[in-house]
Design an enzyme around this catalytic site. Structure first.
Site, mmCIF file in Angstrom:
data_model
loop_
_atom_site.group_PDB
_atom_site.id
_atom_site.type_symbol
_atom_site.label_atom_id
_atom_site.label_comp_id
_atom_site.label_asym_id
_atom_site.label_seq_id
_atom_site.Cartn_x
_atom_site.Cartn_y
_atom_site.Cartn_z
ATOM 1 N N VAL A 11 0.826 -1.207 0.000
ATOM 2 C CA VAL A 11 0.000 0.000 0.000
ATOM 3 C C VAL A 11 0.860 1.256 0.000
ATOM 4 O O VAL A 11 0.619 2.191 -0.769
ATOM 5 C CB VAL A 11 -0.948 0.000 1.213
ATOM 6 C CG1 VAL A 11 -1.689 1.326 1.338
ATOM 7 C CG2 VAL A 11 -1.947 -1.144 1.094
ATOM 8 N N THR A 86 -0.483 -4.204 9.453
ATOM 9 C CA THR A 86 -1.367 -4.500 10.598
ATOM 10 C C THR A 86 -1.757 -5.971 10.501
ATOM 11 O O THR A 86 -2.916 -6.288 10.195
ATOM 12 C CB THR A 86 -2.620 -3.603 10.582
ATOM 13 O OG1 THR A 86 -3.291 -3.749 9.317
ATOM 14 C CG2 THR A 86 -2.236 -2.150 10.776
ATOM 15 N N GLY A 254 -14.809 -20.891 -7.392
ATOM 16 C CA GLY A 254 -13.403 -21.275 -7.427
ATOM 17 C C GLY A 254 -13.006 -22.043 -6.185
ATOM 18 O O GLY A 254 -13.822 -22.733 -5.571
ATOM 19 N N CYS A 261 -5.748 -9.401 2.425
ATOM 20 C CA CYS A 261 -6.855 -8.526 2.840
ATOM 21 C C CYS A 261 -8.094 -9.275 3.294
ATOM 22 O O CYS A 261 -8.498 -9.166 4.453
ATOM 23 C CB CYS A 261 -7.206 -7.572 1.696
ATOM 24 S SG CYS A 261 -5.907 -6.378 1.319
ATOM 25 N N LYS A 264 -7.862 -11.625 6.504
ATOM 26 C CA LYS A 264 -7.516 -10.845 7.694
ATOM 27 C C LYS A 264 -8.636 -9.879 8.077
ATOM 28 O O LYS A 264 -8.966 -9.735 9.266
ATOM 29 C CB LYS A 264 -6.223 -10.062 7.422
ATOM 30 C CG LYS A 264 -5.791 -9.120 8.537
ATOM 31 C CD LYS A 264 -4.431 -8.523 8.252
ATOM 32 C CE LYS A 264 -4.434 -7.536 7.123
ATOM 33 N NZ LYS A 264 -5.068 -6.230 7.477
ATOM 34 N N ARG A 329 0.191 -15.264 0.213
ATOM 35 C CA ARG A 329 -0.401 -15.294 1.543
ATOM 36 C C ARG A 329 -1.807 -15.904 1.499
ATOM 37 O O ARG A 329 -2.646 -15.467 0.731
ATOM 38 C CB ARG A 329 -0.446 -13.887 2.142
ATOM 39 C CG ARG A 329 0.910 -13.387 2.597
ATOM 40 C CD ARG A 329 0.880 -11.934 3.035
ATOM 41 N NE ARG A 329 0.741 -11.026 1.906
ATOM 42 C CZ ARG A 329 0.779 -9.703 2.015
ATOM 43 N NH1 ARG A 329 0.936 -9.142 3.208
ATOM 44 N NH2 ARG A 329 0.653 -8.941 0.942
#
Length: 440
Positions: A11, A86, A254, A261, A264, A329
């Site tokens: 970001v 975060t 899928g 994102c 989390k 991730r």
């Protein structure tokens, strides 16, 4: 404007680079010296289409700078963006320890008229806490705004340059005006600039991601039901998507969502709900459905091989959680690979961008193929886990010749079942009947 961006992750780097490209003087700050030195040389630590060229262009133009020195970068800045990580804590809530450290570090160096802006995804109430911390550290009331990001990995530059909307949470209208001027070059197509309270802005980010995740989990649950009922989820998707109240976005079946994102943020919103003594029934269901969906392909493989995959060679196309990124991730492919290894299978994997990230995590537990077709040599099955364009139009005749058994487990529904059967494949997909065109 003079802007400082704390954090050069996904970001922060995209934000700083895009603001520099619109003519601002931007300094990106990170405590990782190796990363900063690499960025000064034009080495981008993440794969994001178009980002490398923009970083190099704006660095050469003298508008984009990188440093580890917080004080010198923050002191002249009119706007200071906080874009630190975060991560999810053990209890599902967001870990804000890095955010608190940064707030303490920048406090002595802030201009009196500086605006501090949270760009990281943070729980509701974080803005208020930062406001209180800065008042304690500086002895004055500092302007703190919330400006959540809505960037899709793989399309982040376009999302920033051509936003659907810009959301800012402020306590003073003058701060909203400052941020509006900053975003004006990106709002020329009359896209809305939405000003609200910091709490509402913080909430908006979580609610947006949770709703998108809900759509994915819903269509996946319906896809699994379609298989049992003999229906075709693609037909059903068309049947509901043309309803203007529903639409087609995020209604593609899928193997589940991943990335940094959705998982989390859904869990963090769930944690916030519990903290307020409410019951997050839908949020829990969304997460549970998604975690189950990551095992759908392994269930199909288990049935196909009668529960015995020992010694089988399984090819995997796609390791990143989605195309156009190297981010692994919470990637469904890694869940599948872990299961395959536990069953004694040999795994040969290909991905256009994520091979090195997986290699760093799994080492020599699997075999890595630089070419998608060589990945198939002697394979007893192929599993498609990421919908890279590279996989949409392969040479099916060559695939057939390379594979020991022409069985394909398509977790992204890239191909048409009837055509795969005519080509001689046993073809499994999501929410559609299995077809078997292999010669008996």
């Amino acid at each position: 404007m003079k802007i400082a961006v704390i954090g050069t992750g996904y970001v922060g780097l995209v934000t700083g680079t895009c603001f520099a490209d619109s003519g601002n003087d931007v300094t990106c700050i990170d405590i990782n010296e190796a990363k900063i030195e690499g960025l000064k040389r034009g080495e981008i630590p993440i794969y994001e289409p178009g980002l490398s060229e923009l970083v190099i262009h704006n660095s050469e133009a003298g508008r984009l700078h990188f440093t580890t020195e917080t004080a010198s970068a923050v002191a002249p800045a009119e706007v200071v963006y906080l874009a630190v990580g975060t991560p999810q804590g053990d209890d599902g809530s967001a870990d804000l320890s890095a955010m608190w450290s940064v707030v303490k570090a920048i406090a002595p160096h802030l201009r009196e008229d500086a605006v501090v802006v949270t760009k990281s995804t943070v729980p509701v109430g974080t803005n208020a806490k930062i406001f209180g911390m800065l008042k304690e550290f500086t002895g004055r009331e500092c302007d703190v705004a919330s400006n959540p990001e809505f960037l899709k990995e793989g399309a982040a530059i376009d999302d920033f340059m051509k936003p659907d909307r810009v959301v800012v949470g402020v306590r003073r209208s003058e701060v909203g005006d400052t941020l509006h001027q900053l975003y004006k070059p990106f709002l020329r197509t009359e896209k809305p600039f939405l000003v609200m309270s910091p709490e509402s802005a913080e909430m908006t980010k979580y609610v947006a991601n949770a709703l998108l995740a809900t759509k994915i989990s819903f269509i996946n649950e319906m896809a699994n039901l379609c298989e049992k009922m003999g229906g075709d989820i693609n037909d059903v998707r068309r049947g509901i998507g043309h309803d203007s109240r529903i639409g087609f976005a995020f209604l593609f079946p899928g193997v589940g969502y991943g990335g940094s994102c959705f998982p989390k943020d859904v869990r963090a919103l769930e944690s916030m709900t519990v903290d307020k003594e409410l019951t997050p029934s839908m949020l829990r269901a969304v997460d549970e459905v998604n975690e189950r969906q990551k095992h759908v392909i392994s269930g199909k493989l288990d049935a196909h091989f009668g529960g015995d995959l020992s010694g089988k060679t399984i090819a995997v196309w796609g390791l990143a959680f989605k195309p156009r990124t190297d981010d692994i991730r919470e990637a469904p492919a890694l869940v599948l690979i872990d299961w395959l290894l536990s069953k004694g299978a040999k795994v040969v994997a290909h991905d256009p961008e994520a091979l090195e990230n997986v290699r760093a995590e799994l080492g020599d537990k699997i075999t890595y193929s630089e070419r998608r077709m060589s990945c198939l040599e002697g394979a007893d099955a192929l599993c498609i886990m990421t919908e890279w364009k590279d996989y949409h139009s392969p040479d099916f005749a060559e695939m057939y010749q390379l594979m020991a058994d022409p069985s394909v487990f398509d977790g992204r529904n890239l191909f048409e079942p009837e055509r795969m059967a005519r080509r001689g494949y046993c073809y499994h997909s999501i929410g559609r009947p299995m077809v078997d065109g292999r010669k008996k």
